[in-house]
Write an enzyme that holds these catalytic residues in place. Sequence first.
Site, PDB file in Angstrom:
ATOM      1  N   LYS A  31       0.845  -1.196   0.000  1.00 43.84           N
ATOM      2  CA  LYS A  31       0.000   0.000   0.000  1.00 43.84           C
ATOM      3  C   LYS A  31       0.879   1.245   0.000  1.00 43.84           C
ATOM      4  O   LYS A  31       1.567   1.534   0.972  1.00 43.84           O
ATOM      5  CB  LYS A  31      -0.918   0.065   1.231  1.00 43.84           C
ATOM      6  CG  LYS A  31      -1.973   1.166   1.062  1.00 43.84           C
ATOM      7  CD  LYS A  31      -2.683   1.559   2.333  1.00 43.84           C
ATOM      8  CE  LYS A  31      -1.990   2.636   3.108  1.00 43.84           C
ATOM      9  NZ  LYS A  31      -1.919   3.953   2.417  1.00 43.84           N
TER      10      LYS A  31
ATOM     11  N   GLU B  19      10.230   0.868  10.390  1.00 44.16           N
ATOM     12  CA  GLU B  19      11.207   1.956  10.192  1.00 44.16           C
ATOM     13  C   GLU B  19      10.450   3.253  10.453  1.00 44.16           C
ATOM     14  O   GLU B  19       9.593   3.640   9.682  1.00 44.16           O
ATOM     15  CB  GLU B  19      11.759   1.889   8.767  1.00 44.16           C
ATOM     16  CG  GLU B  19      13.101   2.560   8.636  1.00 44.16           C
ATOM     17  CD  GLU B  19      13.001   4.045   8.379  1.00 44.16           C
ATOM     18  OE1 GLU B  19      12.695   4.776   9.362  1.00 44.16           O
ATOM     19  OE2 GLU B  19      13.213   4.466   7.252  1.00 44.16           O
TER      20      GLU B  19
ATOM     21  N   CYS C 150      13.312  10.611   6.894  1.00 49.04           N
ATOM     22  CA  CYS C 150      13.255   9.968   8.218  1.00 49.04           C
ATOM     23  C   CYS C 150      14.565  10.161   8.982  1.00 49.04           C
ATOM     24  O   CYS C 150      14.572  10.273  10.196  1.00 49.04           O
ATOM     25  CB  CYS C 150      12.901   8.497   8.100  1.00 49.04           C
ATOM     26  SG  CYS C 150      13.922   7.609   6.937  1.00 49.04           S
TER      27      CYS C 150
ATOM     28  N   GLU D 165       9.325  14.740  15.888  1.00 46.30           N
ATOM     29  CA  GLU D 165       9.701  14.714  14.480  1.00 46.30           C
ATOM     30  C   GLU D 165       8.809  15.674  13.701  1.00 46.30           C
ATOM     31  O   GLU D 165       7.589  15.527  13.685  1.00 46.30           O
ATOM     32  CB  GLU D 165       9.555  13.288  13.929  1.00 46.30           C
ATOM     33  CG  GLU D 165      10.076  13.154  12.516  1.00 46.30           C
ATOM     34  CD  GLU D 165      10.021  11.724  11.995  1.00 46.30           C
ATOM     35  OE1 GLU D 165       9.003  11.043  12.194  1.00 46.30           O
ATOM     36  OE2 GLU D 165      11.012  11.290  11.368  1.00 46.30           O
TER      37      GLU D 165
HETATM   38  P1  NAP Z   1       1.929   7.618   8.545  1.00 45.26           P
HETATM   39  O1  NAP Z   1       0.579   8.041   8.937  1.00 45.26           O
HETATM   40  O2  NAP Z   1       2.734   6.843   9.497  1.00 45.26           O
HETATM   41  O3  NAP Z   1       1.797   6.847   7.169  1.00 45.26           O
HETATM   42  C1  NAP Z   1       2.687   5.870   6.661  1.00 45.26           C
HETATM   43  C2  NAP Z   1       1.874   4.813   5.966  1.00 45.26           C
HETATM   44  O4  NAP Z   1       1.065   4.085   6.904  1.00 45.26           O
HETATM   45  C3  NAP Z   1       0.882   5.367   4.950  1.00 45.26           C
HETATM   46  O5  NAP Z   1       0.793   4.492   3.859  1.00 45.26           O
HETATM   47  C4  NAP Z   1      -0.377   5.409   5.768  1.00 45.26           C
HETATM   48  O6  NAP Z   1      -1.548   5.549   5.040  1.00 45.26           O
HETATM   49  C5  NAP Z   1      -0.297   4.125   6.529  1.00 45.26           C
HETATM   50  N1  NAP Z   1      -1.154   4.042   7.696  1.00 45.26           N
HETATM   51  C6  NAP Z   1      -1.684   5.060   8.429  1.00 45.26           C
HETATM   52  N2  NAP Z   1      -2.443   4.571   9.428  1.00 45.26           N
HETATM   53  C7  NAP Z   1      -2.399   3.227   9.343  1.00 45.26           C
HETATM   54  C8  NAP Z   1      -2.985   2.168  10.101  1.00 45.26           C
HETATM   55  N3  NAP Z   1      -3.769   2.395  11.153  1.00 45.26           N
HETATM   56  N4  NAP Z   1      -2.717   0.895   9.730  1.00 45.26           N
HETATM   57  C9  NAP Z   1      -1.912   0.642   8.682  1.00 45.26           C
HETATM   58  N5  NAP Z   1      -1.355   1.600   7.922  1.00 45.26           N
HETATM   59  C10 NAP Z   1      -1.585   2.888   8.244  1.00 45.26           C
HETATM   60  O7  NAP Z   1       2.710   8.889   8.110  1.00 45.26           O
HETATM   61  P2  NAP Z   1       2.101  10.140   7.364  1.00 45.26           P
HETATM   62  O8  NAP Z   1       0.681  10.380   7.701  1.00 45.26           O
HETATM   63  O9  NAP Z   1       2.370   9.991   5.941  1.00 45.26           O
HETATM   64  O10 NAP Z   1       2.991  11.277   8.013  1.00 45.26           O
HETATM   65  C11 NAP Z   1       2.878  11.588   9.396  1.00 45.26           C
HETATM   66  C12 NAP Z   1       4.238  11.603  10.032  1.00 45.26           C
HETATM   67  O11 NAP Z   1       4.903  10.343   9.894  1.00 45.26           O
HETATM   68  C13 NAP Z   1       5.214  12.547   9.385  1.00 45.26           C
HETATM   69  O12 NAP Z   1       5.050  13.858   9.722  1.00 45.26           O
HETATM   70  C14 NAP Z   1       6.517  11.976   9.882  1.00 45.26           C
HETATM   71  O13 NAP Z   1       6.774  12.378  11.191  1.00 45.26           O
HETATM   72  C15 NAP Z   1       6.293  10.520   9.856  1.00 45.26           C
HETATM   73  N6  NAP Z   1       6.846   9.896   8.643  1.00 45.26           N
HETATM   74  C16 NAP Z   1       7.968   9.141   8.767  1.00 45.26           C
HETATM   75  C17 NAP Z   1       8.516   8.564   7.650  1.00 45.26           C
HETATM   76  C18 NAP Z   1       9.739   7.736   7.691  1.00 45.26           C
HETATM   77  O14 NAP Z   1      10.368   7.518   6.662  1.00 45.26           O
HETATM   78  N7  NAP Z   1      10.118   7.197   8.820  1.00 45.26           N
HETATM   79  C19 NAP Z   1       7.925   8.746   6.395  1.00 45.26           C
HETATM   80  C20 NAP Z   1       6.750   9.506   6.316  1.00 45.26           C
HETATM   81  C21 NAP Z   1       6.223  10.046   7.459  1.00 45.26           C
HETATM   82  P3  NAP Z   1      -2.042   7.054   4.714  1.00 45.26           P
HETATM   83  O15 NAP Z   1      -1.318   7.407   3.490  1.00 45.26           O
HETATM   84  O16 NAP Z   1      -3.485   7.003   4.538  1.00 45.26           O
HETATM   85  O17 NAP Z   1      -1.677   7.928   5.877  1.00 45.26           O
END
Ligand code: NAP
Length: 485
Positions: free
Chosen positions: A174, A249, A283, A381
Amino acid sequence: MNRVRMYINGNFVESGGKAWLPVYDPSTEEVIAEVPDSIAADVDLAVKAARAAFDQGAWPQTTPQDRGRLLFKLADVIRRQSAQLAELESRNTGKPIVEAEFDVTDTATCFEYYGGIATKIMGYVNPVPDNALSLSLREPVGVAGQIIPWNYPLLMAAWKLAPALAAGCTCVLKPAEQTPLTILELAGSFQEIGFPPGVINIVTGFGDTAGAPIVAHPDVDKVAFTGSAAVGKLILRSAADSIKRVALELGGKSPNIFFADSDFEAAVDGALFGVFINQGEVCSAGSRILVERSIYSKFVDAMVEKTRTIKLGPPLSRDTKMGPLVSKEQYERVRSYQEIGKGEARLVAGGGRLQSADRGYYVEPTIFADVNNNHRIAREEVFGPVAAVIPFEGETEAIRIANDTPYGLAAAVWSRDIFRALRVVKAVRAGIVWVNHMQPTYVEAPWGGYKQSGFGRELGPWGIEEYLETKQVHINLSEQPIGWY
Ligand code: NAP
Ligand code: MG
């Protein structure tokens, strides 16, 4: 409207729920496509297809050589389509085209690396003390559920798909809701390359409606996730119900540590590169910049001076060094941290929206000086171009501040004193440590975090371990009865 369907069991399909979600160009705020807004029933179809492809059909019959060749072919397609893929990635994420081109090259390299490694997965002969042959066989873990973020969409897909496919797993991936376009573009070639239906499935949609059902699905054997710590915790809890293997990660708040004896210009450059590359949506961003007190004010001034020269602009322009943030949600999040920072520390650069942009999610590269490591901008973060500069006095204090965080993804240390640099390398609790650089990442070297940055390692030979089981086989070589009874 440009409707791009998702890829399940070798077909491009809509969601059974019939809903679509918009995909934006963050530089114009315009909708550029729609993709299926998947529901649990769609995930179920994808998992069933992946399960069937793993258990029956052509895939379990493929040799490691066959799988390696498929990955090389996929890499060839990516190299041939690199210009279109990079442009699409840049439009969808807002990242500068030049950076998107690097990402696409790295994506192809990742498939090539694991194409080569497919034939180097080796078992073991266990030295047991009996008249027997004891073997350890390496087998694919099964159906892999893979959930990725929006910051490096195509590259993160490759980091997940390549080792899984090399190992012989099947995949349900996904992409982030914001950035599904490049992997769907690439999916157009899967069948022609020769991947059997069901081996790779791409399910689009939101995390709670399309991501969570992947994690909960009883037929998924392993979940690999990159994203926020908050979602990582939800995934770990949900995976407990069916005892799934999990790799996480989860990003960080990585320290970039500068001693007074480091090369000054290289250091200032490295501080900005560490935190502002990819709009800071990284990240491993070096978002805590620790600077030795004796060079502190000169260092801050030089950072501010150089930040003024960073060219913000349209992602597709070749001289752009920083584009818009990926989405309205991320824009608002980063803007809120700019305001939080103003209440905590001394703003020395940026601090708001890019005033010259009449549309698009552009924020100024922002630097806060005199930050205390207890401030929210030093602990949480931000995932955007916001730097927290923290002064320190000597090596012991630098190490203490560096480790005073719940995260442990990455760190960097700058010094021309090799003894000191290596002491810091050993003392820092992080999965990746750079010396006199920050951010270079190689498919040959392991990637992953300590502490709340998650567990498991991607890339290199470590990456494939995540997708392998070990089967112990005991072959009795004695033809005598056991003779116990
Ligand atoms: P996120 O919410 O953690 O999303 C990462 C992935 O997980 C997306 O594909 C997301 O779908 C999915 N997801 C969300 N809720 C889930 C659930 N309950 N069960 C399974 N999968 C789920 O991150 P984000 O919303 O894109 O960004 C929020 C914060 O995450 C950022 O500001 C940053 O701090 C952090 N982040 C970290 C990294 C990294 O490389 N470590 C990368 C991106 C973001 P959706 O697309 O619908 O949210
Ligand atoms: Mg999200």
